[in-house]
Design a protein around this motif. Structure first.
Motif, short mmCIF file in Angstrom:
data_model
loop_
_atom_site.label_atom_id
_atom_site.label_comp_id
_atom_site.label_asym_id
_atom_site.label_seq_id
_atom_site.Cartn_x
_atom_site.Cartn_y
_atom_site.Cartn_z
N VAL A 3 0.86 -1.17 0.00
CA VAL A 3 0.00 0.00 0.00
C VAL A 3 0.90 1.23 0.00
CG1 VAL A 3 -1.81 -1.19 1.28
CG2 VAL A 3 -0.16 0.22 2.51
N TYR A 4 0.35 2.33 -0.45
CA TYR A 4 1.10 3.58 -0.44
C TYR A 4 0.67 4.38 0.79
CZ TYR A 4 2.94 3.07 -5.21
OH TYR A 4 3.61 2.65 -6.32
N LEU A 5 1.63 4.94 1.47
CA LEU A 5 1.36 5.71 2.66
C LEU A 5 1.34 7.20 2.31
CD1 LEU A 5 0.98 5.78 5.73
CD2 LEU A 5 3.46 5.82 5.98
N PHE A 6 0.22 7.84 2.61
CA PHE A 6 0.06 9.27 2.41
C PHE A 6 0.30 9.94 3.76
CE2 PHE A 6 -3.46 12.70 2.12
CZ PHE A 6 -2.50 13.70 1.95
N VAL A 7 1.33 10.75 3.86
CA VAL A 7 1.71 11.40 5.12
C VAL A 7 1.24 12.85 5.11
CG1 VAL A 7 3.61 12.02 6.64
CG2 VAL A 7 3.72 9.91 5.32
N PRO A 8 0.30 13.21 5.99
CA PRO A 8 -0.19 14.59 6.05
C PRO A 8 0.90 15.56 6.48
CG PRO A 8 -1.65 13.08 7.22
CD PRO A 8 -0.40 12.33 6.93
N CYS A 9 0.70 16.83 6.18
CA CYS A 9 1.69 17.86 6.51
C CYS A 9 1.99 17.90 8.00
CB CYS A 9 1.19 19.24 6.07
SG CYS A 9 0.82 19.37 4.31
N LEU A 10 0.95 17.88 8.84
CA LEU A 10 1.16 17.96 10.27
C LEU A 10 1.96 16.78 10.80
CD1 LEU A 10 -2.21 19.29 11.77
CD2 LEU A 10 -0.05 20.50 11.52
N VAL A 11 1.75 15.62 10.21
CA VAL A 11 2.50 14.43 10.64
C VAL A 11 3.95 14.56 10.21
CG1 VAL A 11 2.75 11.94 10.32
CG2 VAL A 11 0.48 12.93 10.67
N GLU A 12 4.17 14.98 8.99
CA GLU A 12 5.54 15.09 8.49
C GLU A 12 6.36 16.11 9.27
OE1 GLU A 12 8.03 16.18 4.39
OE2 GLU A 12 5.83 16.26 4.41
N HIS A 13 5.77 17.25 9.55
CA HIS A 13 6.54 18.35 10.12
C HIS A 13 6.45 18.50 11.63
CE1 HIS A 13 7.49 19.77 6.12
NE2 HIS A 13 6.22 19.80 5.80
N VAL A 14 5.37 18.00 12.24
CA VAL A 14 5.17 18.23 13.67
C VAL A 14 5.01 16.94 14.47
CG1 VAL A 14 3.82 19.51 15.39
CG2 VAL A 14 3.99 20.39 13.05
N LEU A 15 4.39 15.93 13.87
CA LEU A 15 4.09 14.69 14.59
C LEU A 15 4.69 13.47 13.88
CD1 LEU A 15 0.31 15.49 15.21
CD2 LEU A 15 2.11 15.56 16.95
N PRO A 16 6.00 13.46 13.65
CA PRO A 16 6.59 12.35 12.91
C PRO A 16 6.39 10.99 13.58
CG PRO A 16 8.30 13.64 14.01
CD PRO A 16 7.03 14.42 14.11
N GLN A 17 6.21 10.99 14.90
CA GLN A 17 6.01 9.72 15.60
C GLN A 17 4.72 9.04 15.16
OE1 GLN A 17 5.75 12.72 16.92
NE2 GLN A 17 4.03 12.87 18.37
N VAL A 18 3.75 9.83 14.70
CA VAL A 18 2.51 9.25 14.20
C VAL A 18 2.76 8.52 12.88
CG1 VAL A 18 0.18 9.78 13.36
CG2 VAL A 18 1.08 10.95 15.39
N GLY A 19 3.59 9.10 12.03
CA GLY A 19 3.94 8.44 10.78
C GLY A 19 4.69 7.15 11.02
N GLU A 20 5.62 7.18 11.96
CA GLU A 20 6.40 5.98 12.28
C GLU A 20 5.50 4.90 12.85
OE1 GLU A 20 9.32 7.50 14.92
OE2 GLU A 20 10.48 8.51 13.34
N ALA A 21 4.56 5.30 13.70
CA ALA A 21 3.64 4.33 14.29
C ALA A 21 2.72 3.73 13.22
CB ALA A 21 2.81 4.99 15.39
N THR A 22 2.31 4.55 12.27
CA THR A 22 1.46 4.05 11.19
C THR A 22 2.16 2.97 10.38
OG1 THR A 22 0.32 6.19 11.03
CG2 THR A 22 0.16 4.72 9.13
N VAL A 23 3.44 3.19 10.09
CA VAL A 23 4.23 2.18 9.38
C VAL A 23 4.30 0.89 10.19
CG1 VAL A 23 6.54 1.58 8.54
CG2 VAL A 23 5.59 3.85 8.08
N ALA A 24 4.53 1.03 11.50
CA ALA A 24 4.63 -0.14 12.38
C ALA A 24 3.32 -0.91 12.41
CB ALA A 24 5.02 0.30 13.79
N VAL A 25 2.21 -0.19 12.46
CA VAL A 25 0.89 -0.83 12.52
C VAL A 25 0.59 -1.58 11.22
CG1 VAL A 25 -1.59 -0.38 12.60
CG2 VAL A 25 -0.06 0.75 14.21
N LEU A 26 0.84 -0.94 10.09
CA LEU A 26 0.59 -1.59 8.80
C LEU A 26 1.47 -2.82 8.62
CD1 LEU A 26 0.21 1.56 6.51
CD2 LEU A 26 -1.60 -0.01 7.22
N THR A 27 2.71 -2.70 9.04
CA THR A 27 3.63 -3.84 8.94
C THR A 27 3.13 -5.00 9.79
OG1 THR A 27 5.50 -2.34 8.56
CG2 THR A 27 6.01 -4.58 9.26
N ARG A 28 2.67 -4.70 11.00
CA ARG A 28 2.14 -5.74 11.88
C ARG A 28 0.92 -6.40 11.25
NH1 ARG A 28 0.97 -4.31 18.05
NH2 ARG A 28 3.23 -4.45 18.08
N ALA A 29 0.16 -5.63 10.48
CA ALA A 29 -1.05 -6.16 9.84
C ALA A 29 -0.72 -6.95 8.57
CB ALA A 29 -2.00 -5.03 9.52
#
Length: 240
Positions: A3-29
């Motif tokens: 799947v392709y991950l779309f990273v919102p601006c706020l996640v990229e610039h302010v909340l990168p931990q949310v992006g990292e967690a999203t990758v971890a969750v998808l990988t676990r799935a």
């Protein structure tokens, strides 16, 4: 499955931990998330300020960038909602309208993708914590995926969800609304923070980055120990 991950601006610039967690969750799935380079803003802020014409080049960029994706997953209901509005930006005879519609149908909020597409409401996550849930307006009222968030959290081992007084209340952010009407936005936010503190929870969870940032800032200003967490961060917890 890719799947392709779309990273919102706020996640990229302010909340990168949310992006990292999203990758971890998808990988676990069982998903292999791909992060295409060159992503830009989805145009939501301009759209909500009445500048739909300014969103058109951003929409075309998005459509081209994610054209080959079997699915696009994003940890933000508001950004997904914007992508699903892309067909409205083009005339009925414009071929971009059909391309936008096809991609919009393959673009999903994280919880929606996990529950509806993968059929995976239990990821074996564990988080021993008492928390409350802020149901974002975009997730519940626009996309209608609030129940998906609840199902995913209900399966987290050790997590105790306590009810939030007035769960229907907005956090007051609303993108440009908080800029144009700061006093009103702050008044709404103060009521939301009061509800969170009244719940007695040690953490507040939401599936929307903008709400998370707004609530986290207000809690920090109060010196509160309540932890603001994104849904992805909770689901990325250790296996039960």
């Amino acid at each position: 499955m890719d799947v392709y991950l779309f990273v919102p601006c706020l996640v990229e610039h302010v909340l990168p931990q949310v992006g990292e967690a999203t990758v971890a969750v998808l990988t676990r799935a069982g998903v292999s998330p791909r992060l295409p380079a060159g992503q830009t803003c989805c145009g939501q802020f301009a759209y909500k300020r009445g500048r739909a014409e300014a969103v058109v080049p951003l929409a075309k960029r998005f459509i081209e960038l994610f054209a080959q994706a079997s699915a696009v997953v994003c940890p933000s209901a508001s950004c997904v909602a914007m992508v699903r509005r892309y067909p409205e930006l083009f005339d009925a005879a414009d071929p971009w309208r059909e391309r936008a519609a096809r991609l919009a149908a393959r673009t999903h909020e994280l919880g929606e993708y996990l529950v509806d597409v993968l059929g995976c409401p239990d990821l074996g996550a564990r988080l021993p914590l008492t928390a409350t849930l802020h149901e974002s307006c975009q997730a519940t009222r626009v996309l209608g995926v609030g129940d998906h968030t609840k199902r995913l959290l209900a399966a987290v081992d050790g997590l105790e969800l306590v009810p939030l007084p007035h769960p229907e209340r907005c956090c007051g952010f609303g993108g440009g609304f908080s800029v144009e009407y700061p006093e009103v936005s702050l008044a709404i936010l103060e009521k939301k923070i009061g509800d969170i503190l009244e719940s007695g929870a040690r953490a507040v969870i939401t599936a929307e980055p903008s709400c998370l940032l707004n609530i986290a800032s207000a809690l920090a200003k109060r010196g509160s120990a309540v932890r603001p967490l994104h849904l992805a961060e909770v689901l990325a917890g250790g296996a039960a």
